[in-house]
Design a protein around this motif. Structure first.
Motif, PDB file in Angstrom:
ATOM      1  N   PRO A  32       0.796  -1.233   0.000  1.00 18.76           N
ATOM      2  CA  PRO A  32       0.000   0.000   0.000  1.00 18.76           C
ATOM      3  C   PRO A  32       0.828   1.282   0.000  1.00 18.76           C
ATOM      4  N   GLN A  33       2.053   1.223   0.483  1.00 10.40           N
ATOM      5  CA  GLN A  33       2.870   2.432   0.540  1.00 10.40           C
ATOM      6  C   GLN A  33       3.909   2.512  -0.589  1.00 10.40           C
ATOM      7  N   ALA A  34       3.965   1.500  -1.435  1.00 11.71           N
ATOM      8  CA  ALA A  34       5.054   1.398  -2.402  1.00 11.71           C
ATOM      9  C   ALA A  34       5.050   2.552  -3.405  1.00 11.71           C
ATOM     10  N   TYR A  35       3.887   2.905  -3.928  1.00 15.31           N
ATOM     11  CA  TYR A  35       3.847   3.971  -4.930  1.00 15.31           C
ATOM     12  C   TYR A  35       4.279   5.305  -4.334  1.00 15.31           C
ATOM     13  N   GLU A  36       3.744   5.642  -3.167  1.00  7.80           N
ATOM     14  CA  GLU A  36       4.087   6.926  -2.556  1.00  7.80           C
ATOM     15  C   GLU A  36       5.553   6.968  -2.148  1.00  7.80           C
ATOM     16  N   ALA A  37       6.074   5.856  -1.645  1.00  9.06           N
ATOM     17  CA  ALA A  37       7.491   5.798  -1.278  1.00  9.06           C
ATOM     18  C   ALA A  37       8.368   5.986  -2.510  1.00  9.06           C
ATOM     19  N   ASP A  38       7.976   5.375  -3.617  1.00 14.83           N
ATOM     20  CA  ASP A  38       8.715   5.529  -4.864  1.00 14.83           C
ATOM     21  C   ASP A  38       8.639   6.975  -5.349  1.00 14.83           C
ATOM     22  N   ARG A  39       7.438   7.564  -5.282  1.00 14.94           N
ATOM     23  CA  ARG A  39       7.244   8.921  -5.786  1.00 14.94           C
ATOM     24  C   ARG A  39       8.047   9.933  -4.974  1.00 14.94           C
ATOM     25  N   THR A  40       8.076   9.756  -3.660  1.00  9.71           N
ATOM     26  CA  THR A  40       8.756  10.707  -2.784  1.00  9.71           C
ATOM     27  C   THR A  40      10.201  10.307  -2.488  1.00  9.71           C
ATOM     28  N   LYS A  41      10.604   9.132  -2.994  1.00  4.99           N
ATOM     29  CA  LYS A  41      11.963   8.618  -2.775  1.00  4.99           C
ATOM     30  C   LYS A  41      12.287   8.543  -1.284  1.00  4.99           C
ATOM     31  N   THR A  42      11.386   7.892  -0.560  1.00  4.50           N
ATOM     32  CA  THR A  42      11.481   7.824   0.898  1.00  4.50           C
ATOM     33  C   THR A  42      11.481   6.383   1.380  1.00  4.50           C
ATOM     34  N   LEU A  43      12.484   6.010   2.137  1.00  5.90           N
ATOM     35  CA  LEU A  43      12.523   4.704   2.776  1.00  5.90           C
ATOM     36  C   LEU A  43      11.773   4.790   4.101  1.00  5.90           C
ATOM     37  N   SER A  44      10.773   3.952   4.280  1.00  9.05           N
ATOM     38  CA  SER A  44      10.006   3.939   5.524  1.00  9.05           C
ATOM     39  C   SER A  44      10.773   3.193   6.611  1.00  9.05           C
ATOM     40  N   LEU A  45      11.266   3.933   7.594  1.00  6.77           N
ATOM     41  CA  LEU A  45      11.952   3.287   8.709  1.00  6.77           C
ATOM     42  C   LEU A  45      10.965   2.574   9.613  1.00  6.77           C
ATOM     43  N   ASP A  46       9.676   2.940   9.523  1.00  6.04           N
ATOM     44  CA  ASP A  46       8.652   2.197  10.265  1.00  6.04           C
ATOM     45  C   ASP A  46       8.564   0.769   9.737  1.00  6.04           C
TER      46      ASP A  46
END
Length: 389
Positions: A32-46
């Motif tokens: 569920p978070q993959a697209y937004e993480a890719d778009r914002t170039k953010t690794l979720s530390l959570d």
């Protein structure tokens, strides 16, 4: 045999349960978070913390050092499951284990293990491995980073590039290869632990990459960075050869990741072909599409067989370097080919980043490059055949 069917691969009940657990985590938490993480170039530390709570970072390590007491095959199953939905998260786990924790476990002193492994194996910390340089990678002789002993400290000068997990908020250290002397006309290369925040050690801005956008990747610069002499990891002069053994294991893990990516493309293409209507017919009713999907399943199956075989050899203590090279070559090809075919099946939608096949299409290319290019794998195999230049 469906795309999600793991029967017939000789897995234990515990291994299948682990694969099912991680697949559920991947579908419910990672996808569920993959697209937004890719778009914002953010690794979720959570998500990193959650993977730590699941014990994924400690899978192939014994319980006495804080691990789960599993094996490398089980780690590969977890990486494959994550690679189906988000390669960036999968490579974060793969590099965290293979390049971050494994060198410390394999070559570290008891004190280094006691200090560093608990946080690495729990997902509370990450670490990077600095091998590649602007003019050196597989070519050890081209290494230019140097380290000299001075007043009980290593003084390090040089630069590294493309280093995964090197700049996150929880990155604790990087291990770097450096020339520590010469002998018999050859460079003596050793590995040294450099903690985050060491004066003279600078982590450069994150790269603007084609893919793996949510994976943390940076260049590193060392300008008179000083660390204690005790930060030497393993025997002096054995740094590059030690790393090659780590790299052989890492190729199995990259093959598992590649298999997951190939499988994720197949799953998405199957769903799309079943629902997409073209000229009044389901896209999947066309034999050309059916044959394309059948080829995609063939690639997933063969890639999985290849990496499982290499992992079983490794876990049995047998030679596996050639089989690891074959597995990485086979699986990375499968990922690239399936990404291309899935994108073609999706048509114009396959060119839109919100669809997972588009992200796989961008992400998969690095699988043919990282931890040994396809050409290096072919070199390993050809040498095993007795072929020389």
């Amino acid at each position: 045999m469906g795309a999600l069917d793991l029967s017939g691969y000789g897995l234990t009940d515990e291994q299948r349960e682990l694969a099912t657990l991680v697949r559920s985590f991947a579908d419910e938490r990672v996808a569920p978070q993959a697209y937004e993480a890719d778009r914002t170039k953010t690794l979720s530390l959570d998500l990193v913390a959650e993977m730590g709570e699941l014990g994924l970072f400690g899978l192939p390590f014994p319980e006495e050092v804080g691990g789960q007491g599993g094996d490398y095959l089980t780690l590969g199953l977890a990486i494959e499951a994550l690679g189906r939905v988000d390669q960036s998260i999968a490579i974060t786990l793969e590099a965290g284990v293979s390049l971050g924790a494994m060198p410390v476990f394999r070559f570290g002193t008891d004190a280094q293990r006691a200090e560093l492994l608990p946080d690495l194996l729990s997902g509370r910390a990450l670490a990077g491995f600095g091998l590649t340089e602007p003019e050196a990678g597989s070519d050890a002789g081209a290494t230019r980073t140097t380290a000299r002993l001075e007043d009980g400290e290593w003084v390090i000068d040089g630069a590294k590039q493309f280093i995964t997990n090197s700049g996150t908020a929880i990155t604790r250290f990087v291990t770097v290869t450096a020339v520590t002397g010469t002998g018999d006309g050859r460079k003596e290369i050793s590995t040294i632990i450099v903690p985050t925040g060491t004066p003279g050690f600078t982590v450069g801005p994150a790269y603007d990459k084609v893919g793996w956008h949510a994976s943390d990747t940076h260049p590193l610069v060392f300008e008179g960075a000083r660390v204690p002499a005790g930060n030497l990891l393993g025997q002096r002069g054995r740094g590059f050869s030690n790393f090659l053994s780590i790299l052989d294991e890492g190729r199995i893990a990259i093959a598992a990741l590649s298999t997951g990516a190939a499988e994720g493309c197949l799953e998405a293409a199957l769903d799309y072909a079943a629902s997409r209507v073209v000229f009044g017919e389901r896209l999947g009713s066309r034999q050309s599409i059916q044959f394309m999907l059948a080829r995609m399943q063939q690639r997933v199956h063969l890639a999985r067989l290849a990496w499982l075989h290499a992992a079983r050899l490794r876990d049995a203590g047998r030679a596996f370097a050639v089989e690891a090279a074959i597995a990485k070559l086979t699986a990375s090809d499968a990922a690239m080919d399936n990404a291309r075919d899935a994108t073609q099946i999706f048509g114009g939608n396959g060119f839109m980043n919100e669809y997972p096949v588009a992200r796989h299409y961008r992400d998969a290319k690095i699988l043919e490059i990282g931890e040994g290019t396809s050409e290096v794998q072919l070199l390993v195999v050809s040498r095993a055949l007795g072929l020389t230049r």
